[in-house]
Design a protein around this motif. Sequence first.
Motif, mmCIF file in Angstrom:
data_model
loop_
_atom_site.group_PDB
_atom_site.id
_atom_site.type_symbol
_atom_site.label_atom_id
_atom_site.label_comp_id
_atom_site.label_asym_id
_atom_site.label_seq_id
_atom_site.Cartn_x
_atom_site.Cartn_y
_atom_site.Cartn_z
ATOM 1 N N SER A 132 13.306 50.775 32.927
ATOM 2 C CA SER A 132 14.312 51.613 32.548
ATOM 3 C C SER A 132 15.026 50.602 31.634
ATOM 4 C CB SER A 132 15.383 50.940 33.870
ATOM 5 O OG SER A 132 16.603 50.749 33.560
ATOM 6 N N GLY A 133 15.318 51.945 30.852
ATOM 7 C CA GLY A 133 15.883 51.951 29.298
ATOM 8 C C GLY A 133 14.514 51.889 28.277
ATOM 9 N N VAL A 134 13.526 51.412 28.287
ATOM 10 C CA VAL A 134 12.342 51.608 27.578
ATOM 11 C C VAL A 134 11.450 52.382 27.238
ATOM 12 C CG1 VAL A 134 12.990 48.972 27.041
ATOM 13 C CG2 VAL A 134 10.947 49.870 28.988
ATOM 14 N N SER A 135 10.899 52.719 26.238
ATOM 15 C CA SER A 135 9.696 53.292 26.704
ATOM 16 C C SER A 135 8.607 53.122 25.206
ATOM 17 C CB SER A 135 10.298 54.907 26.721
ATOM 18 O OG SER A 135 11.106 55.058 24.989
ATOM 19 N N GLN B 136 0.860 51.340 19.709
ATOM 20 C CA GLN B 136 1.770 51.554 20.507
ATOM 21 C C GLN B 136 2.520 50.542 20.892
ATOM 22 O OE1 GLN B 136 2.917 55.402 23.184
ATOM 23 N NE2 GLN B 136 0.806 54.432 23.708
ATOM 24 N N THR B 137 3.728 50.087 21.113
ATOM 25 C CA THR B 137 4.644 49.033 21.068
ATOM 26 C C THR B 137 5.392 49.408 22.115
ATOM 27 O OG1 THR B 137 6.672 48.816 19.505
ATOM 28 C CG2 THR B 137 4.614 47.634 19.084
ATOM 29 N N LEU B 138 6.266 48.592 23.769
ATOM 30 C CA LEU B 138 7.452 48.927 24.695
ATOM 31 C C LEU B 138 8.420 48.591 23.603
ATOM 32 C CD1 LEU B 138 8.083 48.744 27.554
ATOM 33 C CD2 LEU B 138 8.804 46.675 27.088
ATOM 34 N N GLY B 139 9.587 49.499 23.052
ATOM 35 C CA GLY B 139 10.438 49.623 22.174
ATOM 36 C C GLY B 139 11.711 50.334 22.815
ATOM 37 N N TYR B 140 12.731 50.291 21.786
ATOM 38 C CA TYR B 140 13.876 50.539 23.082
ATOM 39 C C TYR B 140 14.638 49.832 23.493
ATOM 40 C CZ TYR B 140 12.144 55.490 21.229
ATOM 41 O OH TYR B 140 11.143 56.105 20.377
ATOM 42 N N VAL B 141 14.707 48.358 23.094
ATOM 43 C CA VAL B 141 14.532 47.694 24.006
ATOM 44 C C VAL B 141 16.021 46.864 23.747
ATOM 45 C CG1 VAL B 141 14.032 44.415 25.035
ATOM 46 C CG2 VAL B 141 12.443 46.461 24.539
ATOM 47 N N ASP B 142 17.203 46.986 25.088
ATOM 48 C CA ASP B 142 18.278 46.564 24.519
ATOM 49 C C ASP B 142 19.032 45.664 25.966
ATOM 50 O OD1 ASP B 142 19.012 48.486 22.703
ATOM 51 O OD2 ASP B 142 19.806 49.652 23.954
ATOM 52 N N PRO B 143 19.342 45.276 26.053
ATOM 53 C CA PRO B 143 20.185 43.900 27.108
ATOM 54 C C PRO B 143 20.049 45.225 28.552
ATOM 55 C CG PRO B 143 21.637 43.265 25.371
ATOM 56 C CD PRO B 143 20.453 44.597 24.658
ATOM 57 N N VAL C 15 4.953 40.085 20.174
ATOM 58 C CA VAL C 15 6.462 41.125 19.596
ATOM 59 C C VAL C 15 6.269 41.247 18.130
ATOM 60 C CG1 VAL C 15 7.505 39.519 21.716
ATOM 61 C CG2 VAL C 15 7.451 38.699 19.462
ATOM 62 N N VAL C 16 7.908 41.637 18.058
ATOM 63 C CA VAL C 16 8.222 41.773 16.500
ATOM 64 C C VAL C 16 9.196 42.486 17.196
ATOM 65 C CG1 VAL C 16 7.365 44.607 17.352
ATOM 66 C CG2 VAL C 16 7.564 43.972 14.586
ATOM 67 N N SER C 17 10.195 41.754 16.565
ATOM 68 C CA SER C 17 11.901 41.845 15.710
ATOM 69 C C SER C 17 12.149 42.208 14.243
ATOM 70 C CB SER C 17 12.189 40.964 16.390
ATOM 71 O OG SER C 17 13.750 41.323 17.062
ATOM 72 N N GLY C 18 13.065 42.532 13.605
ATOM 73 C CA GLY C 18 13.777 42.835 12.796
ATOM 74 C C GLY C 18 15.031 43.234 13.027
ATOM 75 N N GLY C 19 15.628 43.144 14.257
ATOM 76 C CA GLY C 19 16.699 43.110 15.390
ATOM 77 C C GLY C 19 17.472 41.463 15.205
ATOM 78 N N PRO C 20 18.162 41.740 16.048
ATOM 79 C CA PRO C 20 18.861 40.431 16.620
ATOM 80 C C PRO C 20 17.819 39.550 17.600
ATOM 81 C CG PRO C 20 19.309 41.910 17.836
ATOM 82 C CD PRO C 20 18.850 43.157 16.917
ATOM 83 N N PHE D 281 14.363 43.822 20.089
ATOM 84 C CA PHE D 281 12.765 43.733 19.881
ATOM 85 C C PHE D 281 12.198 44.393 20.334
ATOM 86 C CE2 PHE D 281 14.286 41.430 22.787
ATOM 87 C CZ PHE D 281 13.307 41.878 24.270
ATOM 88 N N ASP D 282 10.727 44.468 19.990
ATOM 89 C CA ASP D 282 8.997 45.357 20.368
ATOM 90 C C ASP D 282 8.479 44.555 20.852
ATOM 91 O OD1 ASP D 282 10.329 48.077 18.931
ATOM 92 O OD2 ASP D 282 9.186 48.849 18.630
ATOM 93 N N VAL D 283 8.244 44.897 22.138
ATOM 94 C CA VAL D 283 7.178 43.641 22.344
ATOM 95 C C VAL D 283 5.364 44.667 22.740
ATOM 96 C CG1 VAL D 283 6.152 42.867 24.833
ATOM 97 C CG2 VAL D 283 8.625 43.027 24.190
#
Length: 701
Positions: A454-457, A468-475, A496-501, A560-562
Amino acid sequence: MRRLLRPVLGVATTALAVLACTTPATPASAADAPYDVLVFSKTAGFRHDAIAVGTQAVRDLGAANNFTVTATEDAAAFSTANLARYEAVLFLNTTGDVLDPTQQAAFESYIGSGGGFVGVHAAADTEYDWPFYGNLVGAWFASHPAIQQATVKVEDRAHAATAALPQSWPRTDEWYNYRTNARSTARVLATLDESSYSGGSMGGDHPHAWCKTYSGGRSFYTGGGHTQSSYAEPAFRSHLLGGIRYAAGRAKADCRPETGYTPLYNGSTAGWSQAGPGGFTNADATLTSHDGMGLYWYSAKQFTSYSLKLDWKLAGDDNSGVFIGFPPSTDPNSAVNNGYEVQIDATDAADRTTGAVYTFKSADLAARDAALNPPGEWNTYELLVEGERLQVLLNGVKINDFTNTDPARSLAGHIGIQNHGTGDDAAFRNIRIRELGGPTGNTTVQAEAYSAASGVSAYPKAGANGGQTLGYVDPGDWAGYHGLDLTGVTSVRARVVSGGPGGTIQFRTGSATGTVLGQVAVPNTGSWTTYADVSAPLTGVPAGAQNLYLTFAGTGTGLFDVDDVTLVRSPAPTNGTGPVRGLGGKCLDVRNGASADGTQVQIYTCNGSAAQTWTVTPNSTVKALGKCLDVSGAGTADGTKIQLWTCNGTGAQNWSAQSDGTLRNSGSGKCLDVSGNTSTDSTPVHLWTCGTGANQKWTLP
């Protein structure tokens, strides 16, 4: 910002699916030998107004595809003599109790002698008090919302019922929720995307069509077919025809339950490389060979012990093959000289035709021929590699068993598929692998290879394992991975990889709101191209095949992405051989020391005989007299017989020792139990819901 891409992709996918569904259905095979189908539509509850048009649709399919149709609502047709006339019996929107005990017994005998069953829609709303029927159909109806459009996700594109369908199939029907999930006992062919409609209640995994073998026969079920208009849809008619052909034994398929596999190719070519001339076109999640001779190989990783499955089709008298056990190289001859090829060739010498380990060992040609679909139709290979032993299964049937004894070669290494040359047309789909565990027993799952979400792709990203990573990760987003063997898992590691919070990953079982096993904090790693590993201990991890869910928390968006998740185990125990002791100090025993398939397993005073000498492979098989401890018919009901049976690699023969002393069957999630909690000699053992009683405690060698 990246989230804006998803609606555009969704529109493109839907448009492709609509185009595919408007393609007229063609006869599945002109070569089918004639056969007979009984259509049964008796109702003792709600009566569907689509029965008449559904019956006519089956008649039309029969006229175009070489089978005759007898339609009846008279339960007297269910006699042993009459049923013997038919290769398949189709329950078309039956409801309620439609057969008396004598008729039920005749139908059980028919299935037991190799008959075929097709269940359409309300066939799952039938005979709730008849356990045999419930196991045959696969799941019983629970509820349904209003008729509406939904998206059917096609999971198996090799089966005759689904091979011609698009991966995403939007259509309008009445969508059933079921009392249980059929995945543990059947091969799920298609699922419902519950996010595409209102009223789905089965969570992230909602089977809609499936197939299975049961009690000697074949079973196919589809949840579609409530509306009259269904039977005018070319795609639905093709779906129904394929199910009938499978049930009647005219189309072969691997209908064993399947969980725990990671896609290597299902449309994305990330991790793949071409060696040598020619190559493969990639369209509709299908690789089609051209020119050559070359090799398309999975260069991202080597494998040791594993089950590799892939679907393949030849256009005619063509040539291709699957290579395993070769080192990395841009020269396709390296695979020829250092690995092994499992051949795909419609006609050639015995040691170089379909199923052969090319020039090393012929397949069992009689078994191969009985399991093989002809050119123009899809087949499924399983290549089961355990050390230096290779077993080849075709459409679920073992056709070759080869052991490497050449010290210059190995079965461990890369895998690849061959493009043999101009005019040799071969196609491949759904290449997937389940690793059986290396020296540490750890299992790595690519995060983008989720079963439900749900929400991610998936998001293509440089530096990611597999591309590829698992991206579009929101709360509040989540991703689920079904059928993972969690036995012995003590911690988890995520790349993991994150340029976000950043944020938090919680690891749960059962559902996206299930029990939390542990959680890990994900920091800002410095940029969207800087990867880091984070890890956490897990507690209360259930054993056996489970559905693992990652749920995501944090503040803001684009957390973040996983990239991947590794399940970390303690070192695996070694195999043990000896007695298995249970209630009252008695030993697990094969009755009368017989080795015939179906022999009852019991407890008996320990005597050191071969009938009480078991070889226990951790999280795998329990063997005696050269055969496996087996759950009869891959059943899941309390009281199902435990027997000795030829080893076949199914969940019905997979057992995991638990820390509480129980021995759990992974196919059913239930335990080995001494009937009646009595230690009298010759007391049978059976399957039962796991508990805390002494009759479920076992001491293994």
